[in-house]
Every structure is written in structure tokens, then in C-alpha cells.
Design an enzyme around this catalytic site. Structure first.
Site, PDB file in Angstrom:
ATOM      1  N   HIS A 155       0.990  -1.238  -0.009  1.00 46.92           N
ATOM      2  CA  HIS A 155       0.223  -0.122   0.008  1.00 46.92           C
ATOM      3  C   HIS A 155       0.886   1.215   0.062  1.00 46.92           C
ATOM      4  O   HIS A 155       1.935   1.005   0.051  1.00 46.92           O
ATOM      5  CB  HIS A 155      -0.970  -0.086   1.272  1.00 46.92           C
ATOM      6  N   THR A 156       0.366   2.353  -0.321  1.00 39.62           N
ATOM      7  CA  THR A 156       0.794   3.591  -0.178  1.00 39.62           C
ATOM      8  C   THR A 156       1.752   3.891   1.111  1.00 39.62           C
ATOM      9  O   THR A 156       0.982   3.864   2.356  1.00 39.62           O
ATOM     10  CB  THR A 156      -0.222   4.734  -0.407  1.00 39.62           C
ATOM     11  N   GLN A 157       2.920   4.135   1.203  1.00 40.56           N
ATOM     12  CA  GLN A 157       3.650   4.270   2.331  1.00 40.56           C
ATOM     13  C   GLN A 157       3.764   5.867   2.585  1.00 40.56           C
ATOM     14  O   GLN A 157       4.196   6.183   3.535  1.00 40.56           O
ATOM     15  CB  GLN A 157       5.107   3.446   2.162  1.00 40.56           C
ATOM     16  N   GLN A 158       3.956   6.547   1.481  1.00 39.84           N
ATOM     17  CA  GLN A 158       4.078   7.992   1.546  1.00 39.84           C
ATOM     18  C   GLN A 158       3.565   8.537   0.301  1.00 39.84           C
ATOM     19  O   GLN A 158       3.634   7.918  -0.677  1.00 39.84           O
ATOM     20  CB  GLN A 158       5.634   8.191   1.581  1.00 39.84           C
ATOM     21  N   TRP A 204      -4.059   9.766   0.520  1.00 39.80           N
ATOM     22  CA  TRP A 204      -3.128  10.467   1.339  1.00 39.80           C
ATOM     23  C   TRP A 204      -3.190  11.977   1.046  1.00 39.80           C
ATOM     24  O   TRP A 204      -2.473  12.821   0.387  1.00 39.80           O
ATOM     25  CB  TRP A 204      -1.457  10.243   1.065  1.00 39.80           C
TER      26      TRP A 204
END
Lengths: 273, 279
Positions: A43-46, A150
Site C-alpha cells: 500500500h501507499t507508504q508515503q 493521502w
């Protein structure tokens, strides 16, 4: 002081010994995996390309909102014509900061939502409060899947009673309202300036449209001065209850800047005199 | 015996351009007891006649609340109505959950009409055997819709479905100009008068067999049953059908209609008569 950023923040070698670069190079990806099919889902980490602050303030007859046109890739200015305030239906605008690919996903989602809402209906009835509830559910749903969008979002517009409506939604699906709102760096740099004008709902009634626009413009200037991921072109949105109008202007320039102090600045990468 | 070759499934047109299974489904509504509905500027009222299978048995529920702002009255197969009303409840909850707004009535009606239409285009299934009157109040005011198994969903100022509902419609057609400005109480009185007209001989409205529901601008959808319905029954001068004592008993629709009558020609006549009312 050592001005090479590469050395900032490292424990001193004298005290702690040589830095172990395995630490900074450590990866959460299992390098032993060879084929794509074996690769675990990630998944998106940043966030990758990001948009910076969105700011908004209530005044006696509505809301003013602004967000600049920049998309940053780390410290690189990747995009300079990115319009991050979008109109959704007749009664709402949405300003989005954070990851730009997630912003584009939300943009598509809101497009589909408008089509779905208008489907076989006589009139559109998607108001700002309905929209903010929807976005809160989307954001909370994604965070619950441990795969958040995000972004930080500000929704502004008219609610189902045609009153001005303002809401902030974050990547956890938490939402709140206030007469002044900001995302990202705006929370640190713009909010104190905005609150000088409007502290409580009572102050809202005293603030004129011209004053509110000027306050937002000043904040965009300060943000451009001090937020290194910001730009001097921005979108400015004026929501007015008396005319029941939402106007969205792009490519507004930061004005009346003073940079003459800059020549006296030393350090920070500039050779010491 | 007459045998129809074009009514084996809901997907085959007859040479005259009709789909008999759908027409039979509309007939099923007439087997059910009557339900009536009417609208004023601020309110919608539903009223229905409940039936009990046995003297000692309970009465079949005729009005189902969907949400605070809407509900349905049914005539026909009650289990089919449960499926549809449960679906509407889901839609209403989802609207509250996702958008924090009450479900739009037109949208709600369209969503079940689409479901019904799907059933008219597939073999191996059957259309719904129930008609609904959907009453609701949303941002555009009060609404009354009639839902039919054919997938048609039309808005009315007043209408009725179920056994002998033509009598109620006749009453509405005579009085409809007074409905917009009627108060909530007057509207209920009109509804019960219309419902009374649908009664069979030697039957009368009682607190056990009458159910009333109201929804309006400042009134959440409320169903009145049993002792609660007595306050509304007391608005009527008499609780039995005038016709059961008197003259105009030659009403065509009155003769315990359609019970065994699945002859297609007859069926279509009564449906087209019903259609004309809304034109």
C-alpha cells in the site's frame, strides 16, 4: 556548522562510531522475492507528488478559499499549473492537498458521483454537507483498508439550508469545522494569521468580503515566502451567500512581495562571506 | 378450455404486442385488499384495509415504514412487498450513512421500478406480484407514487390499489380539488372515506382492520393501528359502506372482481381503465 545536508542529523562519528548505512538503506520490500507474482501487495507508504496547503476563511456573507498551483516531487517542482480547487455541482467546491494521484482519483470519484446523483433526477441536490459526508466516508473506508488516500481536503459551499458550509477532512476520515481552516503547512503559517481576523463564529459576522479576500491573499504571500513547497500562482474561490454564487479564479498572482531582505541572508547553502 | 400460448414466461410478446405474465402480475394486486393514498400541500396519507386469514389469526400488515420520511402501503403478495421494502430500507440507510441526507422519493421509487423491469425481461423468473403506494416527504415536498410489477412508477395526487379500488378512485376523482389545501385530519378523513367505499357488503371499518399512515413537513412517517386508529375512525359518520345498504350496487368493479378471471382480454380492459385515470 557543516552546511552539507547529507551530514545533518547524523550522530557524531566521534561519539557513536561510524554510521551504519544499512539502517538508512533498509527496505520494507523483501529483496529475496524474484517474480512479480510472489511480490506481496504494498500500500501507499508515503505521498509521491504532493500539493501543499489549502486555506479557507468564513466572512459575513460566505467563504474565501485558496490553494496554489504547484505539484512537488519531493523538493522538485514537478507541476506548476495544477488546479487543486475543483467545483462539484452548483453548490460546492473541494480543495485538496497531499498526494496528487489520490487527488486525481478523488476528482474522478466526484465526477462519477455527480453523474450518479443527476441520473434521472429533475434537479441536482448534492449540497456541500452531503459531499463532505461522502468524502469523510471514502477517506475512512480507505484508512480502514490500511490504504489511505493521502490527502487533506477542505469542502466549502452551501448546505441543504443554503447556508455557507465549511469542513476539513483528513486521511483518517476525521472531519471538523471551524471559521478558519487550513491543511498542511497552512495549519502552522496561515491559521494564526487567519485567526487574528476571525477567532470565533461571532467574528465572522464582522468580517467583510474585501477584508477576507485580502487576508487570504496575505496568507498566500506568507506561505509563498516560508513554505518551500509552495508557488506564487494560486486558485482563489469566493463563495457568496447574498448572490448565491461560487466564483473560482485561477492563476492569481501573489502580489506586493518584498525580497530586498534576501540579499542580506547568508548561510543555508550560500557561501559564507 | 381456452389455452394461451403466449403466457409461459415474461419474455414472450403475444402477436398483439402484450406480455401476459406482466398482466397477470398486475391482476395479483387485485386479489389483495385495498390501499389508498392521497396528497395535500404538506402531507401524504396512506390508508389500507387489513385482512386476517382466520377469525383467531392476526391481521396481515399493510403499511411498512421505510424511513422517517417515507413508507409504503401494499396490495398483493405480501412476501414480495417485504423484499421491496427491505430493499428500500437499505437504500434509505445507505443514503443516511453516505450522504447524511434522506433518500429522495423519486430516486427510491425508480430504484424499485428498475428491479421490477428487470424481471420483465428474463425467462425463468416472475414479475413481482405486488403493487405499492409509496408515500414520502423530501426536499421537494410531499409525494405519492404507485409502483406496479410492470416496472411503471407514476406519481399521483390520489390513487388506490387492490380489491374494489375503483370505488376509491371514483371518490378521489370527485373530491381531488379539495386535497391540496386540506389539513392532515381532513386528508385522513378523505382517505378513510375512500377506503370505506372499497368495503365488501356487510363489512365495516374497525380498529382491527384499518391502518392509517401519515407523513408530512413536520410529521415523521407514523403508522396508526388498533386503538391508535380509533381517533381517525371517529372522524367518519358511519363505518360501513353506503352501497351495502343502498342503490348503486351495479358498479361493475364491485362483483368480487377478477378472482378467477384470468382471461387476457378482460384483464387488459381493467388495466387500461386504471391507466386512464393517471393520464
Amino acid at each position: 556548522m557543516n552546511h552539507d545536508p547529507f551530514h545533518w542529523g547524523r550522530p557524531s562519528t566521534k561519539t557513536y562510531g561510524e554510521y551504519n548505512y544499512l539502517i538508512s538503506n533498509a527496505s520494507n520490500v523483501d529483496r529475496s522475492v524474484k517474480s512479480n507474482s510472489e511480490f506481496p501487495k504494498m500500500h501507499t507508504q508515503q505521498p509521491m507528488i504532493t500539493g501543499t496547503s489549502v486555506i479557507a476563511i468564513k466572512y459575513k456573507d460566505g467563504i474565501i478559499m485558496a490553494a496554489d498551483h504547484m505539484g512537488s516531487y519531493g523538493s522538485l517542482m514537478k507541476l506548476e499549473d495544477l488546479k487543486r480547487i475543483i467545483q462539484v455541482g452548483d453548490d460546492a467546491v473541494v480543495g485538496i492537498s497531499g498526494d496528487i494521484s489520490d487527488f486525481q482519483y478523488l476528482e474522478r470519484l466526484l465526477d462519477d458521483l455527480q453523474i450518479e446523483d443527476a441520473y434521472d433526477m429533475d434537479q441536482e441536490h448534492l449540497k456541500a454537507n452531503h459531499l463532505s459526508e461522502y468524502l469523510t466516508r471514502v477517506m475512512y473506508n480507505r484508512r480502514t483498508k490500511m490504504n489511505p488516500l493521502w490527502n487533506a481536503i477542505i469542502v466549502a459551499g452551501f448546505d441543504d439550508k443554503d447556508e455557507p458550509y465549511l469542513k476539513h477532512i483528513d486521511l483518517l476520515g476525521v472531519s471538523y469545522t471551524s471559521p478558519t481552516l487550513a491543511t498542511g503547512f497552512g495549519n502552522h503559517l496561515a491559521i494564526p494569521l487567519l485567526r487574528k481576523k476571525v477567532e470565533t463564529e461571532d467574528d465572522v459576522k464582522k468580517l467583510s468580503k474585501e477584508d477576507a479576500i485580502q487576508t487570504i491573499k496575505d496568507c498566500m504571500k506568507v506561505l509563498f515566502y516560508r513554505d518551500a513547497r509552495s508557488w506564487n500562482k494560486y486558485s482563489l474561490c469566493v463563495i457568496e451567500k447574498s448572490t448565491k454564487s461560487i466564483s473560482l479564479e485561477h492563476e492569481v498572482q501573489v502580489e506586493n512581495m518584498k525580497w530586498d531582505f534576501a540579499q542580506h541572508i547568508t548561510g543555508y547553502g550560500v557561501p559564507q562571506l | 378450455m381456452f389455452r394461451n400460448n403466449y403466457d409461459n414466461d415474461a419474455t414472450t410478446f403475444s402477436p398483439t404486442g402484450r406480455i401476459f405474465q406482466i398482466e397477470y402480475a398486475v391482476e395479483a394486486i387485485k386479489q389483495g385488499s385495498a390501499a389508498v393514498g392521497l396528497v395535500s400541500k404538506n402531507h401524504v396519507v396512506l390508508a389500507a384495509l387489513k385482512r386476517n386469514a382466520e377469525e383467531l389469526g392476526s391481521y396481515q400488515k399493510k403499511i411498512i415504514r421505510v424511513d422517517n420520511h417515507m413508507g409504503v402501503a401494499l396490495a398483493g403478495l405480501a412476501p414480495d412487498a417485504r423484499i421491496l421494502s427491505n430493499y428500500l430500507r437499505q437504500q434509505a440507510m445507505s443514503s443516511q450513512m453516505v450522504f447524511n441526507r434522506p433518500l429522495n422519493i423519486q430516486k427510491a421509487v425508480n430504484s424499485i421500478a428498475d428491479k421490477a423491469q428487470t424481471n420483465t425481461q428474463s425467462a425463468g423468473g416472475r414479475p413481482y406480484g405486488v403493487g405499492l403506494l409509496i408515500a414520502g416527504f423530501d426536499e421537494s415536498g410531499p409525494h405519492l407514487f404507485e409502483f406496479l410489477p410492470s416496472g411503471s412508477a407514476l406519481e399521483y395526487v390520489a390513487t388506490a390499489i387492490g380489491a374494489r379500488s375503483q370505488a376509491a378512485k371514483t371518490f378521489f376523482e370527485r373530491k381531488f380539488e379539495e386535497f391540496p389545501d386540506a389539513s392532515k385530519e381532513q386528508l385522513i378523513e378523505y382517505a378513510l372515506t375512500a377506503l370505506r367505499d372499497t368495503l365488501a357488503q356487510d363489512k365495516e371499518l374497525t380498529s382491527a382492520n384499518t391502518t392509517v399512515a401519515v407523513v408530512g413537513k413536520d410529521d415523521a412517517f407514523t403508522v396508526y393501528d388498533d386503538e391508535e386508529v380509533e381517533q381517525w375512525l371517529s372522524l367518519l359518520d358511519t363505518l360501513s359502506n353506503n352501497r351495502s345498504t343502498g342503490a348503486d350496487n351495479d358498479d361493475e368493479d364491485d362483483d368480487e372482481d377478477d378472482e378467477q378471471n384470468d382471461q387476457p382480454t378482460e384483464a387488459s380492459e381493467s388495466t387500461s381503465a386504471a391507466m386512464e385515470v393517471d393520464a
